[in-house]
Scaffold this motif. Structure first.
Motif, PDB file in Angstrom:
ATOM      1  N   TYR A  14      -6.831 -15.532  41.458  1.00  0.00           N
ATOM      2  CA  TYR A  14      -5.679 -14.245  41.374  1.00  0.00           C
ATOM      3  C   TYR A  14      -5.617 -14.080  39.962  1.00  0.00           C
ATOM      4  CZ  TYR A  14      -4.505 -16.007  45.953  1.00  0.00           C
ATOM      5  OH  TYR A  14      -4.333 -16.334  47.465  1.00  0.00           O
ATOM      6  N   LEU A  15      -5.521 -12.730  39.575  1.00  0.00           N
ATOM      7  CA  LEU A  15      -5.213 -12.404  38.230  1.00  0.00           C
ATOM      8  C   LEU A  15      -3.848 -11.695  38.300  1.00  0.00           C
ATOM      9  CD1 LEU A  15      -6.147 -11.612  35.400  1.00  0.00           C
ATOM     10  CD2 LEU A  15      -6.444  -9.394  36.118  1.00  0.00           C
ATOM     11  N   GLU A  16      -2.940 -12.252  37.445  1.00  0.00           N
ATOM     12  CA  GLU A  16      -1.362 -11.730  37.466  1.00  0.00           C
ATOM     13  C   GLU A  16      -1.236 -10.716  36.385  1.00  0.00           C
ATOM     14  OE1 GLU A  16       0.034 -13.164  39.761  1.00  0.00           O
ATOM     15  OE2 GLU A  16      -1.344 -15.184  40.082  1.00  0.00           O
ATOM     16  N   VAL A  17      -0.944  -9.605  36.892  1.00  0.00           N
ATOM     17  CA  VAL A  17      -0.578  -8.337  36.088  1.00  0.00           C
ATOM     18  C   VAL A  17       0.874  -8.063  36.033  1.00  0.00           C
ATOM     19  CG1 VAL A  17      -1.341  -5.958  35.969  1.00  0.00           C
ATOM     20  CG2 VAL A  17      -2.957  -7.606  36.738  1.00  0.00           C
ATOM     21  N   CYS A  18       1.327  -8.040  34.823  1.00  0.00           N
ATOM     22  CA  CYS A  18       2.806  -7.493  34.622  1.00  0.00           C
ATOM     23  C   CYS A  18       2.783  -6.083  34.244  1.00  0.00           C
ATOM     24  CB  CYS A  18       3.546  -8.365  33.634  1.00  0.00           C
ATOM     25  SG  CYS A  18       3.502 -10.228  34.351  1.00  0.00           S
ATOM     26  N   VAL A  19       3.797  -5.506  34.945  1.00  0.00           N
ATOM     27  CA  VAL A  19       3.852  -3.929  34.507  1.00  0.00           C
ATOM     28  C   VAL A  19       5.328  -3.493  34.391  1.00  0.00           C
ATOM     29  CG1 VAL A  19       3.319  -1.720  35.209  1.00  0.00           C
ATOM     30  CG2 VAL A  19       1.454  -3.290  35.779  1.00  0.00           C
ATOM     31  N   SER A  20       5.679  -2.762  33.203  1.00  0.00           N
ATOM     32  CA  SER A  20       6.884  -2.274  33.180  1.00  0.00           C
ATOM     33  C   SER A  20       7.330  -1.296  34.036  1.00  0.00           C
ATOM     34  CB  SER A  20       7.173  -1.725  31.605  1.00  0.00           C
ATOM     35  OG  SER A  20       6.698  -2.544  30.797  1.00  0.00           O
ATOM     36  N   SER A  21       8.426  -1.515  34.971  1.00  0.00           N
ATOM     37  CA  SER A  21       8.805  -0.629  35.984  1.00  0.00           C
ATOM     38  C   SER A  21      10.212   0.100  35.858  1.00  0.00           C
ATOM     39  CB  SER A  21       8.594  -1.304  37.286  1.00  0.00           C
ATOM     40  OG  SER A  21       9.318  -2.495  37.278  1.00  0.00           O
ATOM     41  N   GLY A  22      10.692  -0.405  34.622  1.00  0.00           N
ATOM     42  CA  GLY A  22      12.089   0.158  34.477  1.00  0.00           C
ATOM     43  C   GLY A  22      12.351  -0.168  32.847  1.00  0.00           C
ATOM     44  N   ARG A  23      13.534   0.254  32.311  1.00  0.00           N
ATOM     45  CA  ARG A  23      13.606   0.122  31.130  1.00  0.00           C
ATOM     46  C   ARG A  23      14.084  -1.562  30.794  1.00  0.00           C
ATOM     47  NH1 ARG A  23      18.584   2.557  27.224  1.00  0.00           N
ATOM     48  NH2 ARG A  23      17.983   1.517  25.231  1.00  0.00           N
ATOM     49  N   HIS A  24      14.478  -2.155  31.570  1.00  0.00           N
ATOM     50  CA  HIS A  24      14.528  -3.822  31.588  1.00  0.00           C
ATOM     51  C   HIS A  24      13.834  -4.463  32.580  1.00  0.00           C
ATOM     52  CE1 HIS A  24      17.426  -2.801  28.391  1.00  0.00           C
ATOM     53  NE2 HIS A  24      18.269  -2.079  28.747  1.00  0.00           N
ATOM     54  N   THR A  25      13.083  -3.867  33.382  1.00  0.00           N
ATOM     55  CA  THR A  25      12.494  -4.530  34.556  1.00  0.00           C
ATOM     56  C   THR A  25      10.892  -4.275  34.415  1.00  0.00           C
ATOM     57  OG1 THR A  25      14.184  -3.306  35.854  1.00  0.00           O
ATOM     58  CG2 THR A  25      12.355  -4.130  36.970  1.00  0.00           C
ATOM     59  N   VAL A  26      10.251  -5.524  34.743  1.00  0.00           N
ATOM     60  CA  VAL A  26       9.078  -5.936  34.790  1.00  0.00           C
ATOM     61  C   VAL A  26       8.760  -6.170  36.268  1.00  0.00           C
ATOM     62  CG1 VAL A  26       6.921  -7.369  33.920  1.00  0.00           C
ATOM     63  CG2 VAL A  26       8.709  -6.606  32.339  1.00  0.00           C
ATOM     64  N   SER A  27       7.453  -5.713  36.855  1.00  0.00           N
ATOM     65  CA  SER A  27       7.096  -6.011  38.130  1.00  0.00           C
ATOM     66  C   SER A  27       5.782  -6.708  38.063  1.00  0.00           C
ATOM     67  CB  SER A  27       6.843  -4.630  39.034  1.00  0.00           C
ATOM     68  OG  SER A  27       8.106  -4.231  39.177  1.00  0.00           O
ATOM     69  N   LEU A  28       5.725  -7.719  39.097  1.00  0.00           N
ATOM     70  CA  LEU A  28       4.457  -8.378  39.006  1.00  0.00           C
ATOM     71  C   LEU A  28       3.592  -8.003  40.139  1.00  0.00           C
ATOM     72  CD1 LEU A  28       2.645 -10.899  38.013  1.00  0.00           C
ATOM     73  CD2 LEU A  28       4.126 -12.350  39.670  1.00  0.00           C
ATOM     74  N   GLY A  29       2.296  -7.702  39.785  1.00  0.00           N
ATOM     75  CA  GLY A  29       1.417  -7.403  40.903  1.00  0.00           C
ATOM     76  C   GLY A  29       0.203  -8.354  40.617  1.00  0.00           C
ATOM     77  N   GLU A  30       0.108  -9.219  41.760  1.00  0.00           N
ATOM     78  CA  GLU A  30      -1.269 -10.304  41.865  1.00  0.00           C
ATOM     79  C   GLU A  30      -2.366  -9.697  42.446  1.00  0.00           C
ATOM     80  OE1 GLU A  30      -0.713 -14.814  42.523  1.00  0.00           O
ATOM     81  OE2 GLU A  30      -0.559 -13.863  44.543  1.00  0.00           O
ATOM     82  N   VAL A  31      -3.511  -9.709  41.812  1.00  0.00           N
ATOM     83  CA  VAL A  31      -4.546  -9.236  42.283  1.00  0.00           C
ATOM     84  C   VAL A  31      -5.604 -10.350  42.666  1.00  0.00           C
ATOM     85  CG1 VAL A  31      -6.771  -7.665  41.638  1.00  0.00           C
ATOM     86  CG2 VAL A  31      -4.373  -7.454  40.169  1.00  0.00           C
ATOM     87  N   ASN A  32      -5.886 -10.182  44.065  1.00  0.00           N
ATOM     88  CA  ASN A  32      -6.886 -11.270  44.752  1.00  0.00           C
ATOM     89  C   ASN A  32      -8.259 -10.831  44.093  1.00  0.00           C
ATOM     90  OD1 ASN A  32      -8.527 -12.761  46.406  1.00  0.00           O
ATOM     91  ND2 ASN A  32      -6.892 -12.767  48.052  1.00  0.00           N
ATOM     92  N   ILE A  33      -8.651 -11.365  43.389  1.00  0.00           N
ATOM     93  CA  ILE A  33     -10.076 -11.220  42.912  1.00  0.00           C
ATOM     94  C   ILE A  33     -11.201 -12.238  43.396  1.00  0.00           C
ATOM     95  CG2 ILE A  33      -9.366  -9.911  40.820  1.00  0.00           C
ATOM     96  CD1 ILE A  33      -9.795 -12.421  39.203  1.00  0.00           C
ATOM     97  N   SER A  34     -10.816 -12.834  44.559  1.00  0.00           N
ATOM     98  CA  SER A  34     -11.645 -13.891  45.023  1.00  0.00           C
ATOM     99  C   SER A  34     -13.316 -13.417  45.343  1.00  0.00           C
ATOM    100  CB  SER A  34     -11.401 -14.418  46.179  1.00  0.00           C
ATOM    101  OG  SER A  34      -9.885 -14.961  46.089  1.00  0.00           O
TER     102      SER A  34
END
Length: 254
Positions: A14-34
């Motif tokens: 898995y590759l862990e990808v953090c993306v800003s989704s608000g002024r004080h908010t970060v969302s995590l998207g986990e990419v299955n790269i198996s």
């Protein structure tokens, strides 16, 4: 000691990808790269995850028009209840050797001699290519067909970060990954400035044409200039609001 990718127990990566989704908010998207075998496939998946987090409704689309990926940071983050993400360390945080030795993470060349694992400009180039491919729907099989950065980027092995206590909310699960940082889009801001100039000139002529009997050209031009000034102030305020949104996630010293 240099290591090749580990053949971990269940083959999950898995590759862990953090993306800003608000002024004080970060969302995590986990990419299955198996099953990913090339850099091109990797960035196709990263782009899908990024767009999935940002959303596709018209408000989000308008908002995203003024923001664009500008850098990538390597971060130590924590996630609580699957959606509450905090960035603890940046910008060059990668899993320590013990995480690789004990089979929880993997990346080529451990300890890594040169940081970052992937330069920001190259990351953005690959991401832009994935964006163009997703938009055009055209396959370019020979482009980024190697796996240089697939090997170098830190990957979580065997278990998803969401499988731990973070899913239930009893504790924070910590991990290493990337954070895609955004900045105001220069091209979008220039487009708005050009539109403002056009509007001010149009108002100038409309006012002069409608009131030619009572206003002289200089007065109409003055009204147009006043309109342009108001629009410029609004544009400046909007720009600084975007800057404030982005600067919260800028690299800091910890």
């Amino acid at each position: 000691m240099e290591r090749q990718d580990l053949n971990n127990g269940n083959g999950k990566k898995y590759l862990e990808v953090c993306v800003s989704s608000g002024r004080h908010t970060v969302s995590l998207g986990e990419v299955n790269i198996s099953s990913v075998t090339s850099d091109a496939q990797l960035f196709d998946e990263i782009w899908k995850t990024y767009r999935g987090i940002k959303g596709t409704d018209w408000r989000t689309t308008l908002h995203n028009w003024f923001l664009e990926p500008d850098d990538v940071l390597f971060v130590l983050f924590g996630v609580l209840r699957r959606h509450q993400v905090g960035i603890y360390k940046q910008p060059l945080e990668i899993p320590p050797e013990v995480e690789v030795d004990e089979g929880r993470y993997d990346y080529y060349e451990c300890p890594m001699k040169v940081l970052p694992p992937m330069p920001g400009n190259i990351f953005l180039h690959y991401l832009e290519h994935a964006k163009r491919k997703a938009t055009s729907k055209k396959e370019t099989p020979m482009y980024h067909a190697d796996s240089t950065f697939l090997k170098r980027l830190p990957k979580k092995l065997e278990t998803s970060i969401f499988d731990g206590d973070a899913a239930g909310g009893s504790s924070i699960s910590y991990g290493w990954g990337i954070h895609i940082v955004e900045r105001p889009s220069t091209s979008a801001l220039y487009s708005v400035a050009a539109f403002q100039a056009f509007v001010s000139v149009a108002i100038c002529f409309i006012v002069f044409g409608a009131t030619s009997a009572t206003l002289v050209l200089d007065q109409a031009i003055g009204i147009g200039q006043y309109t342009a000034g108001v629009l410029a102030l609004l544009n400046t305020a909007f720009y600084f609001s975007l800057q404030a949104y982005c600067n919260y996630f800028s690299p800091r010293k910890f």
